[in-house]
Scaffold this motif. Structure first.
Motif, PDB file in Angstrom:
ATOM      1  N   ASN A   2     -54.189  29.644 -80.949  1.00 48.12           N
ATOM      2  CA  ASN A   2     -54.709  29.099 -79.704  1.00 48.12           C
ATOM      3  C   ASN A   2     -54.020  27.785 -79.371  1.00 48.12           C
ATOM      4  O   ASN A   2     -53.584  27.060 -80.262  1.00 48.12           O
ATOM      5  CB  ASN A   2     -56.217  28.878 -79.811  1.00 48.12           C
ATOM      6  N   HIS A  60     -54.487  25.018 -72.870  1.00 45.40           N
ATOM      7  CA  HIS A  60     -54.236  26.417 -72.505  1.00 45.40           C
ATOM      8  C   HIS A  60     -52.995  26.535 -71.618  1.00 45.40           C
ATOM      9  O   HIS A  60     -52.135  27.378 -71.862  1.00 45.40           O
ATOM     10  CB  HIS A  60     -55.453  27.004 -71.781  1.00 45.40           C
ATOM     11  N   ILE A  61     -52.905  25.677 -70.642  1.00 46.74           N
ATOM     12  CA  ILE A  61     -51.758  25.745 -69.727  1.00 46.74           C
ATOM     13  C   ILE A  61     -50.470  25.390 -70.446  1.00 46.74           C
ATOM     14  O   ILE A  61     -49.464  26.101 -70.322  1.00 46.74           O
ATOM     15  CB  ILE A  61     -51.992  24.840 -68.495  1.00 46.74           C
ATOM     16  N   CYS A  64     -50.510  28.430 -73.877  1.00 41.38           N
ATOM     17  CA  CYS A  64     -50.666  29.857 -73.600  1.00 41.38           C
ATOM     18  C   CYS A  64     -49.931  30.307 -72.340  1.00 41.38           C
ATOM     19  O   CYS A  64     -49.251  31.337 -72.347  1.00 41.38           O
ATOM     20  CB  CYS A  64     -52.140  30.218 -73.505  1.00 41.38           C
ATOM     21  N   VAL A  65     -50.067  29.540 -71.267  1.00 33.34           N
ATOM     22  CA  VAL A  65     -49.411  29.927 -70.010  1.00 33.34           C
ATOM     23  C   VAL A  65     -47.896  29.792 -70.136  1.00 33.34           C
ATOM     24  O   VAL A  65     -47.146  30.681 -69.724  1.00 33.34           O
ATOM     25  CB  VAL A  65     -49.958  29.108 -68.817  1.00 33.34           C
ATOM     26  N   GLU A  67     -46.123  29.936 -72.866  1.00 33.45           N
ATOM     27  CA  GLU A  67     -45.659  30.994 -73.767  1.00 33.45           C
ATOM     28  C   GLU A  67     -45.602  32.340 -73.044  1.00 33.45           C
ATOM     29  O   GLU A  67     -44.642  33.095 -73.203  1.00 33.45           O
ATOM     30  CB  GLU A  67     -46.597  31.088 -74.971  1.00 33.45           C
ATOM     31  N   ALA A  68     -46.612  32.636 -72.240  1.00 35.00           N
ATOM     32  CA  ALA A  68     -46.632  33.886 -71.483  1.00 35.00           C
ATOM     33  C   ALA A  68     -45.505  33.927 -70.458  1.00 35.00           C
ATOM     34  O   ALA A  68     -44.905  34.979 -70.225  1.00 35.00           O
ATOM     35  CB  ALA A  68     -47.983  34.069 -70.798  1.00 35.00           C
ATOM     36  N   ALA A  75     -46.997  38.916 -67.894  1.00 27.88           N
ATOM     37  CA  ALA A  75     -47.802  38.110 -68.807  1.00 27.88           C
ATOM     38  C   ALA A  75     -48.083  36.747 -68.193  1.00 27.88           C
ATOM     39  O   ALA A  75     -49.207  36.228 -68.278  1.00 27.88           O
ATOM     40  CB  ALA A  75     -47.100  37.960 -70.155  1.00 27.88           C
ATOM     41  N   LYS A  76     -47.076  36.157 -67.550  1.00 34.22           N
ATOM     42  CA  LYS A  76     -47.251  34.859 -66.885  1.00 34.22           C
ATOM     43  C   LYS A  76     -48.305  34.960 -65.796  1.00 34.22           C
ATOM     44  O   LYS A  76     -49.220  34.137 -65.721  1.00 34.22           O
ATOM     45  CB  LYS A  76     -45.944  34.363 -66.295  1.00 34.22           C
ATOM     46  N   LYS A  79     -51.813  35.145 -67.262  1.00 27.91           N
ATOM     47  CA  LYS A  79     -52.294  33.869 -67.812  1.00 27.91           C
ATOM     48  C   LYS A  79     -52.577  32.857 -66.714  1.00 27.91           C
ATOM     49  O   LYS A  79     -53.526  32.067 -66.815  1.00 27.91           O
ATOM     50  CB  LYS A  79     -51.302  33.292 -68.821  1.00 27.91           C
ATOM     51  N   GLU A  82     -55.856  33.873 -65.273  1.00 34.33           N
ATOM     52  CA  GLU A  82     -56.905  33.508 -66.221  1.00 34.33           C
ATOM     53  C   GLU A  82     -57.222  32.012 -66.129  1.00 34.33           C
ATOM     54  O   GLU A  82     -58.390  31.618 -66.103  1.00 34.33           O
ATOM     55  CB  GLU A  82     -56.419  33.878 -67.626  1.00 34.33           C
ATOM     56  N   ALA A  83     -56.187  31.193 -66.053  1.00 33.18           N
ATOM     57  CA  ALA A  83     -56.378  29.745 -65.931  1.00 33.18           C
ATOM     58  C   ALA A  83     -57.039  29.395 -64.602  1.00 33.18           C
ATOM     59  O   ALA A  83     -57.946  28.554 -64.549  1.00 33.18           O
ATOM     60  CB  ALA A  83     -55.046  29.010 -66.082  1.00 33.18           C
TER      61      ALA A  83
END
Length: 93
Positions: A2, A60-61, A64-65, A67-68, A75-76, A79, A82-83
């Motif tokens: 995470n 998260h941004i 996770c974002v 990385e996506a 995937a981007k 994410k 989702e954000a």
């Protein structure tokens, strides 16, 4: 992994402090403390939770974002959506 993993201990410390504040508010209500004093403490807890939320969102941004985005366009997009949904929930609360 995470996005907040590197800050996990700091988040847990803050959340434990908030937990203590909430217990303090419950004690205030049990002891019939003046309404405004209770509301002041509720406001402080709310601001503390908002700070945790913003930190988690930033993590998260930035993790996770990003990385996506390196993974694929789909995937981007997922994410980012989702954000955006998380931000909308925070704004509504």
């Amino acid at each position: 992994m995470n996005g907040y993993t590197g800050s996990k201990d700091a988040y847990l410390k803050r959340l434990r402090r908030i937990e203590g504040q909430v217990r303090g508010i419950a004690r205030m209500v049990e002891e019939d403390t003046y309404c405004i004093d209770v509301l002041t403490q509720v406001s402080a807890v709310t601001k503390a939770l908002q700070a945790v939320s913003l930190g988690l969102l930033e993590d998260h941004i930035s993790h996770c974002v990003v990385e996506a985005a390196a993974e694929s366009e789909e995937a981007k997009d997922a994410k980012v959506r989702e954000a955006a949904d998380a931000i909308a929930r925070l704004v509504r609360s």
